[in-house]
Design an enzyme around this catalytic site. Sequence first.
Site, PDB file in Angstrom:
ATOM      1  N   CYS A 161       0.839  -1.194   0.000  1.00 48.60           N
ATOM      2  CA  CYS A 161       0.000   0.000   0.000  1.00 48.60           C
ATOM      3  C   CYS A 161       0.876   1.246   0.000  1.00 48.60           C
ATOM      4  O   CYS A 161       1.844   1.331   0.762  1.00 48.60           O
ATOM      5  CB  CYS A 161      -0.917   0.007   1.216  1.00 48.60           C
ATOM      6  N   ILE A 162       0.546   2.197  -0.849  1.00 49.47           N
ATOM      7  CA  ILE A 162       1.330   3.436  -0.933  1.00 49.47           C
ATOM      8  C   ILE A 162       0.444   4.654  -0.668  1.00 49.47           C
ATOM      9  O   ILE A 162       0.736   5.762  -1.111  1.00 49.47           O
ATOM     10  CB  ILE A 162       2.032   3.555  -2.300  1.00 49.47           C
TER      11      ILE A 162
END
Length: 325
Positions: A173-174
């Site tokens: 996840c960014i």
Amino acid sequence: MEIFDYDNILLLPRKCRVESRSECDASVELGRQRFRIPVVPANMKTVVDESICVWLAQNSYFYVMHRFDLDNVQFVKNMKARGLYASISLGVKKPDYDTVDQLLALGLVPDYITIDIAHGHADSVKNMIGYLKEKMPTVFIIAGNVATPEAVIDLENWGADATKVGIGPGKVCITKLKTGFGTGGWQLSAVKWCARVATKPIIADGGIHEHGDIAKSIRFGATMVMIGSMLAGHEESPGKSVEVDGKLYKEYYGSASDFNKGEYKHVEGKRILEPVKGKLADTLIEMEQDVQSSISYSGGKRLMDIRKVNYVTLGGDNAGEHLLM
């Protein structure tokens, strides 16, 4: 408010009260079911598929089926035909409401529904919870994801039976990089912060890198943890197999990645390769044994005895011993 994460917290042991760690009970209750361990594989396309969900249900593990490119109605029908509990994911758009209506038309009611969107503190989630409570009053509703006590209070008041805490702490996840928001880097603090106001179960979602992080999550108020990367990359995992320099990997990507979406729009996830780890069953057994060991170190016999231990913070302004906080 203390700010910390899994890597700078250690739990303090208490006098052991069991002859063998195998005496410790790692099981947990969620809804009307009791599960072997407080772990649920992430509801992601590269972590679970129908065959894995069937195996998990048959072996008393909790699962949440993902909601991408899936016929939820057929999935629920298949699980019920096998005499197994049905646990699905929904979004908050018209096709998700249509799914609820289709299930009702066939007399199918899942045991668990997870309302699964990136920012779960939203009127759209409130509306979906209300619709489910009206149409399927017996279903156990998990809602998320959220990051604040205010969100937990609202979701519980709206009717959620459990809340999923964690925005962007996962390995693929960014969100924090793309938006500037999230719990990446302080996920365990967020769990503690949210659990203090919760009256219903908290599921800590993301940021788990080691088996000991499960016990830390329980200590700070989680009932269960959702794990992605550590449960991806197994022989049974649905991710595509890739060979690099003679070594076998499985692809693992975030639900908000372009690989999952099929287009580059509002992307908050990425794709990585996970080394193939062997059988999923072996990893889950090892997790159970490690949680049993954690319980024995806590001086207890049951999972929630872990909540009674003290802890230390390693490094930073908050370093030191903390007694039953």
